[in-house]
Design an enzyme around this catalytic site. Structure first.
Site, PDB file in Angstrom:
ATOM      1  N   LYS A  31       0.848  -1.197   0.000  1.00  0.00           N
ATOM      2  CA  LYS A  31       0.000   0.000   0.000  1.00  0.00           C
ATOM      3  C   LYS A  31       0.886   1.250   0.000  1.00  0.00           C
ATOM      4  O   LYS A  31       0.648   2.181  -0.770  1.00  0.00           O
ATOM      5  CB  LYS A  31      -0.898  -0.012   1.238  1.00  0.00           C
ATOM      6  CG  LYS A  31      -2.013   1.003   1.198  1.00  0.00           C
ATOM      7  CD  LYS A  31      -2.839   0.946   2.491  1.00  0.00           C
ATOM      8  CE  LYS A  31      -3.720  -0.292   2.528  1.00  0.00           C
ATOM      9  NZ  LYS A  31      -4.305  -0.520   3.871  1.00  0.00           N
ATOM     10  N   ARG A 100      -2.980   3.462   8.630  1.00  0.00           N
ATOM     11  CA  ARG A 100      -3.369   2.289   7.831  1.00  0.00           C
ATOM     12  C   ARG A 100      -2.275   1.240   7.772  1.00  0.00           C
ATOM     13  O   ARG A 100      -1.117   1.546   7.528  1.00  0.00           O
ATOM     14  CB  ARG A 100      -3.682   2.727   6.399  1.00  0.00           C
ATOM     15  CG  ARG A 100      -4.480   3.984   6.304  1.00  0.00           C
ATOM     16  CD  ARG A 100      -4.517   4.533   4.889  1.00  0.00           C
ATOM     17  NE  ARG A 100      -5.188   3.669   3.939  1.00  0.00           N
ATOM     18  CZ  ARG A 100      -5.197   3.906   2.628  1.00  0.00           C
ATOM     19  NH1 ARG A 100      -4.541   4.940   2.122  1.00  0.00           N
ATOM     20  NH2 ARG A 100      -5.833   3.087   1.827  1.00  0.00           N
ATOM     21  N   GLY A 109      -8.336  -6.433   4.317  1.00  0.00           N
ATOM     22  CA  GLY A 109      -9.203  -6.518   5.486  1.00  0.00           C
ATOM     23  C   GLY A 109      -8.674  -7.370   6.625  1.00  0.00           C
ATOM     24  O   GLY A 109      -9.383  -7.641   7.574  1.00  0.00           O
ATOM     25  N   MET A 111      -5.882  -6.724   8.515  1.00  0.00           N
ATOM     26  CA  MET A 111      -5.231  -5.988   9.599  1.00  0.00           C
ATOM     27  C   MET A 111      -5.977  -4.677   9.844  1.00  0.00           C
ATOM     28  O   MET A 111      -6.997  -4.416   9.243  1.00  0.00           O
ATOM     29  CB  MET A 111      -3.770  -5.750   9.257  1.00  0.00           C
ATOM     30  CG  MET A 111      -2.958  -7.039   9.324  1.00  0.00           C
ATOM     31  SD  MET A 111      -1.233  -6.741   9.018  1.00  0.00           S
ATOM     32  CE  MET A 111      -1.277  -6.088   7.388  1.00  0.00           C
ATOM     33  N   ARG A 344      -3.539  -1.161  -6.229  1.00  0.00           N
ATOM     34  CA  ARG A 344      -2.787  -2.424  -6.116  1.00  0.00           C
ATOM     35  C   ARG A 344      -3.256  -3.345  -7.237  1.00  0.00           C
ATOM     36  O   ARG A 344      -4.334  -3.148  -7.807  1.00  0.00           O
ATOM     37  CB  ARG A 344      -3.024  -3.076  -4.765  1.00  0.00           C
ATOM     38  CG  ARG A 344      -4.465  -3.482  -4.552  1.00  0.00           C
ATOM     39  CD  ARG A 344      -4.678  -4.142  -3.200  1.00  0.00           C
ATOM     40  NE  ARG A 344      -6.101  -4.204  -2.917  1.00  0.00           N
ATOM     41  CZ  ARG A 344      -6.628  -4.153  -1.698  1.00  0.00           C
ATOM     42  NH1 ARG A 344      -5.870  -4.029  -0.652  1.00  0.00           N
ATOM     43  NH2 ARG A 344      -7.927  -4.237  -1.529  1.00  0.00           N
ATOM     44  N   HIS A 467     -17.077  -7.378   1.210  1.00  0.00           N
ATOM     45  CA  HIS A 467     -16.103  -8.271   1.839  1.00  0.00           C
ATOM     46  C   HIS A 467     -16.288  -9.719   1.372  1.00  0.00           C
ATOM     47  O   HIS A 467     -15.340 -10.391   0.970  1.00  0.00           O
ATOM     48  CB  HIS A 467     -16.229  -8.175   3.359  1.00  0.00           C
ATOM     49  CG  HIS A 467     -15.317  -9.088   4.095  1.00  0.00           C
ATOM     50  ND1 HIS A 467     -15.712 -10.341   4.524  1.00  0.00           N
ATOM     51  CD2 HIS A 467     -14.015  -8.967   4.444  1.00  0.00           C
ATOM     52  CE1 HIS A 467     -14.700 -10.929   5.131  1.00  0.00           C
ATOM     53  NE2 HIS A 467     -13.655 -10.118   5.092  1.00  0.00           N
ATOM     54  N   SER A 800       9.903 -44.963 -18.426  1.00  0.00           N
ATOM     55  CA  SER A 800       8.791 -44.152 -17.933  1.00  0.00           C
ATOM     56  C   SER A 800       8.747 -44.333 -16.422  1.00  0.00           C
ATOM     57  O   SER A 800       8.629 -45.457 -15.931  1.00  0.00           O
ATOM     58  CB  SER A 800       7.480 -44.610 -18.572  1.00  0.00           C
ATOM     59  OG  SER A 800       6.413 -43.860 -18.034  1.00  0.00           O
ATOM     60  N   CYS A 868       4.767 -41.384 -15.763  1.00  0.00           N
ATOM     61  CA  CYS A 868       3.348 -41.682 -15.944  1.00  0.00           C
ATOM     62  C   CYS A 868       2.613 -41.797 -14.626  1.00  0.00           C
ATOM     63  O   CYS A 868       1.438 -42.120 -14.585  1.00  0.00           O
ATOM     64  CB  CYS A 868       3.166 -42.940 -16.780  1.00  0.00           C
ATOM     65  SG  CYS A 868       3.885 -44.401 -16.020  1.00  0.00           S
ATOM     66  N   TYR A 888       8.951 -35.878 -21.671  1.00  0.00           N
ATOM     67  CA  TYR A 888       7.534 -35.545 -21.523  1.00  0.00           C
ATOM     68  C   TYR A 888       7.056 -35.920 -20.124  1.00  0.00           C
ATOM     69  O   TYR A 888       7.733 -36.655 -19.402  1.00  0.00           O
ATOM     70  CB  TYR A 888       6.695 -36.292 -22.578  1.00  0.00           C
ATOM     71  CG  TYR A 888       6.663 -37.784 -22.343  1.00  0.00           C
ATOM     72  CD1 TYR A 888       5.690 -38.346 -21.509  1.00  0.00           C
ATOM     73  CD2 TYR A 888       7.609 -38.627 -22.908  1.00  0.00           C
ATOM     74  CE1 TYR A 888       5.680 -39.704 -21.251  1.00  0.00           C
ATOM     75  CE2 TYR A 888       7.594 -39.982 -22.660  1.00  0.00           C
ATOM     76  CZ  TYR A 888       6.629 -40.518 -21.822  1.00  0.00           C
ATOM     77  OH  TYR A 888       6.617 -41.847 -21.549  1.00  0.00           O
TER      78      TYR A 888
END
Ligand code: ADP
Ligand code: MG
Ligand code: MG
Length: 944
Positions: A31, A100, A109, A111, A344, A467, A800, A868, A888
């Site tokens: 903030k 703040r 919300g 703190m 923000r 909220h 695999s 796999c 892969y």
């Protein structure tokens, strides 16, 4: 003397001290950093200053402000006085401020914030005289006392809310706006009495005392219950601390030429490029967010205050370009003048996350790589979660199960039993294991634990920025807010619309996507990927990134230099088709045993197992062959042009036989009742099953061991595979079969079985006069196979990793027993960080894999490597597979989109840096110390 306090103008100093913008965000909080940044950009921000997170962390250690902080804070107040021309505590020309909280990562919300600091019995009179607005002055004062009580001294909201509600009722008022100056003044008296009674001393009249107490309270709120719970859930470190922002108050409650609001520069629910926000005239800060009064949509501001609106649109546009992301802003208009109070990066739904990222890349604001990196694999997961069936929903409107409609605050389908408070909701969800929907008139920060435990949230009040809406979006909980037709009766624990009453514990369905609520349980369906065009675009970009050459450093010959491919585990053609439509470019595992369980085949399979001679067995197998050939045929057709790995039979044979205990019961019952018809067959079967009994079947006669003991089965399977492949080739389909032998522990096993199978393959191709590519390979799921990979690769053309068994064998855990009995305890006690069956254990199992790959490729550089196990769909495990050099990963078709994104993330995160091939970002220590790779490099060098 250390600098603990930075005035908003001193952004350069802060940057110099912190070293980077990231550092500024740590020092001043998100903030604070936003306020500094906006001040620098010339955006109207009320003057103020920030006390650093470092001061907070000192305070948390000692319980006292660090030396110099308070003096610096007072000095900074003098600067603010100078900038505003007002004076803190001076009734003739008072300066008021807010105090703040603001941590590095926004915790909306969670703190404390205190507004209107600087008011006392004298100042309130002065403010009245100055503004000619006594109503405003007394309203502001009662807010200060209330906030001071609740946030600085942790009193319950009820302590103030209850007398206020009583007062309003006694006057016959419904809304706060009906309160007059005299009413507020009377209430200030009441509030001051309550304060003294609850706290033990008078509300502080010394304004600097107010500032000091509020600053401490914000520091302390870092360790509030709510904040700790939030950080735990979000994985935010407890060590960061919060900054404190002292900001000159601007007033939205000075009349109808004033107001306050919050807005998102794009729609945080859908991602649409359209400002979404709400405001309230003649109101202060929290009023909009709390959802106490129903706010106006932001577009209406254009008519009401055209100048402020235009300026607001320009500023927010600039902010979005500057941060290159969706902004969530707070603003206040004081007598027509606009002030920005916060900006923000906005929290958003999964849907919006994808749309905003893709749109911004298309707008040229960010690159495709950035867009891909912005969307987390979890977001894709959420988008593919079930939704309500559209036709069932429209039927519901007809057949009367439709209950109410509200604002579609957070998308998704939720079905559950309703509870009217957070504690009960949490209890029923956690202890009683119910699916819960939490229903409230509106929610407050204290309700978060109940919301998190719930499947869905429903409120009767509040809007899209209330909220409930913000929290639900953040946690991906389906949520409908402001369904105002619903009358909630908290006393009687029920809610009603007209004559329809729903009681606590009853089932409802909440559709956060459309805002509709239904009585009872509504059926859900899996959403289609095809319709999610932005997601498809993003995944195409992810594939492009992975397909680029030189995305990986090859430590030795044979290693892939592109990123990972994503294949899928699919047993049936319909799964394979889904896998293809989800973007899989191969089948990494087709389990053949499922095919043996089909009702018309199982009797043949059992006959085969019970056969006493090889001929008898072969005869039964010949009957199975056409079935198997048909299975594979469909699979090859669905995967035209792509590799298909088929695993030969793996489980122990007893799994195909009737349950021993049940059979025994049947035999006993027949004997008791004296029934003889069929008794002999059952008795023989029982003897046979008993003979197959093993103490540890999962470590017994299965996989390649079974194939060596009884080769006829796999011989039939290989014939079926190659006949199907040949037939498909003749039909013009491109087939790439790969035969996988499970549970190899020593290369000798492959030496025994593989040539027999290869001969069959060659024979079939000759019979059918066709040729196509194929491979024989093995699963690596026994530690010995991993350790001796160099030998195993002499036979196996591909590996695999079966990481489920490999994890079981490496830890020596049986998964079922571990998950049922001790795994939770181990995690709670910190012995295991995570469940190793869900997220690959890099240091143990992962190291074996790493070793197996480098050893295997020493013998056979062209060795193809995949995974796999279930881990193939887990983002962290996928990252590991990228690091160690897999070709892969293969996972369930439903997880293919998630894996595609995770593969691109891994590729971008570990992209080699320029010519020297250094890894750009090395996150995990494990990457840096890879002994296997070192050996490989050294060996490669020696060979040269
Ligand atoms: P949160 O982080 O919970 O949003 P904030 O610190 O942003 O808390 O403040 C809560 C509310 O008070 C917001 O609506 C904010 O806009 C408002 N507010 C904070 N400081 C001021 C100020 N100086 N003037 C007017 N309103 C303010
Ligand atoms: Mg805020
Ligand atoms: Mg296995």
């Amino acid at each position: 003397m250390k600098k603990w306090v930075y005035p908003f103008g001193e952004v350069a100093e802060a940057e110099k001290y912190a070293g980077s913008w990231e550092g500024v965000r740590s020092l001043l909080g998100g903030k604070g950093a936003g306020l500094f940044d906006m001040t620098r950009a010339g955006v109207p921000v009320p003057p103020g200053f920030t006390v650093t997170t470092e001061a907070c962390n000192e305070f948390r250690k000692t319980g006292k402000f660090p030396a110099g902080q308070w003096e610096q804070q007072v000095a900074a107040m003098k600067k603010v006085e100078k900038a505003t021309g007002k004076k803190f505590g001076d009734p003739k020309n008072p300066l008021l401020v807010s105090c703040r909280s603001g941590a590095k990562f926004s915790m909306p919300g969670m703190m404390n914030t205190v507004l209107n600091i600087g008011l006392n019995d004298q100042v309130v009179e002065g403010l009245t005289g100055l503004t000619g607005n006594p109503r405003f002055a007394w309203d502001s004062y009662r807010r200060l006392i209330e906030m001071f009580g609740t946030t600085v001294f942790n009193l319950d909201d009820e302590v103030f809310e209850h007398p206020m509600a009583e007062y309003k009722a006694s006057k016959g008022y419904k809304l706060d706006t009906e309160m007059t100056a005299e009413d507020w003044q009377a209430l200030v008296g009441t509030f001051k009495d309550i304060f003294k009674q609850q706290v033990g001393f008078d509300f502080p009249q010394d304004v600097y005392k107010q500032l000091e107490l509020a600053t401490k309270a914000v520091f302390e709120s870092w360790n509030g219950k709510r904040a700790i719970a939030y950080r735990k859930k979000e994985g935010i470190s407890d060590d960061l601390g919060t900054a404190v922002n002292i900001v000159t108050m601007v007033f939205g409650n000075m009349g109808d030429d004033s107001g306050t609001g919050v807005a998102f520069t794009r729609n945080p629910s859908t991602g649409d490029k359209k400002m979404m926000g709400e405001y309230l005239l003649n109101a202060q800060g929290e009023d909009v967010v709390a959802g106490i009064r129903n706010a106006e949509p932001i577009v209406n501001l254009e008519k009401e205050m055209p100048r402020a609106y235009k300026q607001f649109m320009q500023i927010t546009n600039r902010l979005e370009k500057h941060y290159k992301d969706l902004q969530d802003v707070e603003f206040t208009i004081e007598r027509g003048k606009l002030w920005m109070l916060q900006t923000r990066n906005g929290k958003r739904t999964a849907k919006a996350a994808v749309k905003v990222a893709v749109d911004m890349a298309n707008e040229g604001l960010i690159t495709k790589e950035q867009a891909v990196l912005r969307v987390t694999p979890e977001v894709v997961d959420a988008l593919l979660h079930p939704q309500f069936d559209e036709s069932a929903m429209s039927d519901a409107e007809k057949n009367g199960t439709f209950f109410a409609k509200g604002v579609n605050a957070s998308p998704g389908a939720a079905v559950g039993q309703i509870y009217f408070d957070a504690d009960k909701a949490e209890h029923m969800a956690k202890e009683e294991k119910q699916d819960v929907i939490m229903v409230r008139p509106f929610t407050k920060p204290d309700d978060v634990h109940g919301m998190i435990a719930s499947q869905g949230v429903l409120t009767s009040e509040g809007g899209a920025t209330s909220h409930a809406a913000v929290v639900a979006r953040q946690f991906g909980i389906p949520c409908v807010v402001g369904a105002s037709a619903i009358k909630i009766d908290l006393e009687r624990r029920q809610m009603a619309v007209g004559g329809t009453v729903i009681k606590e514990g009853d089932w409802i369905s909440v559709d956060g996507t459309t805002g509709r609520v239904f009585v009872g349980k509504m059926p859900t369906i899996a959403p289609s990927l095809e319709e999610q065009t932005e997601l498809l675009t993003l995944l195409t970009w992810a594939d492009e990134i992975c397909a680029r050459k030189n995305m990986r450093e090859a430590p030795a010959k044979g290693y892939p230099t592109r990123g990972l491919q994503v294949w899928a585990n699919a047993d049936y053609p319909k799964d394979a088709r889904r896998a293809r439509s989800y973007g899989a470019v191969g089948i990494g595992l087709c389990r053949t045993e499922h095919m043996f369980f089909e009702p018309e085949r199982l009797p043949i399979v059992q006959r085969m197992i019970l056969a006493e001679t090889s001929e008898g067995r072969t005869e039964a197998l010949n009957e199975l062959l056409p079935y198997q050939r048909k299975d594979f045929d469909g699979l090859f057709e669905a995967m035209d042009g792509y590799p298909v790995i088929i695993r030969l039979i793996d489980p122990p044979l007893h799994e195909f036989m009737p349950d021993e205990e049940k059979l025994l019961e049947e035999v006993i019952t027949m004997r008791v009742k004296g029934e003889s018809n069929g008794l002999k067959e059952k008795e023989d079967l029982l003897v046979a099953i008993k003979g197959m009994h093993e103490s540890n079947p999962m470590m017994g006669m299965r996989g390649v061991r079974l194939s060596i003991y009884m080769p006829e089965i796999v011989e039939m399977q290989v014939r079926a595979i190659f006949e199907a492949a040949a037939d498909c080739t003749l039909r013009g389909i491109v087939v790439k079969p790969e035969v996988m032998i499970p549970l190899t522990g020593t290369v000798k096993e492959l030496e025994w079985i593989q040539p027999r199978l290869e001969r069959i393959a060659a024979a079939v191709m000759q019979e059918k006069k066709v040729k196509f590519e194929y491979k024989f390979g093995t699963m690596i799921e026994i530690p010995r196979a991993a350790v001796t990979a160099a030998e195993v690769a002499e036979r196996a053309q591909f590996f695999s990793f079966g990481t489920n068994d490999l994890t079981q064998m490496t830890y020596g855990y049986s998964r079922d027993d571990a998950e049922r009995n001790f795994l939770i305890t181990y995690q709670e006690q910190g012995i295991l960080e995570r469940n190793p069956f869900q997220t690959l254990d890099r240091t143990g199992v992962g190291k074996l894999m790493d070793w197996a790959i480098s050893e295997g490729r020493k013998t056979r550089p062209s060795l193809e490597v995949g995974i796999c196990g279930e881990h193939g769909g887990d983002p962290s495990s996928i990252e590991w597979c990228h690091i160690i050099g897999n070709n892969y990963v293969s996972c369930s078709p439903f997880r293919v989109p998630i894996a595609r994104l995770a593969a691109a993330h891994a590729a971008l995160k570990h992209r080699p840096n320029g010519k020297n091939g250094k890894v750009a970002v090395v996150k995990k220590k494990a990457v840096a110390k890879r002994p296997a790779k070192k050996t490989t490099k050294a060996t490669a060098a020696r060979k040269k």
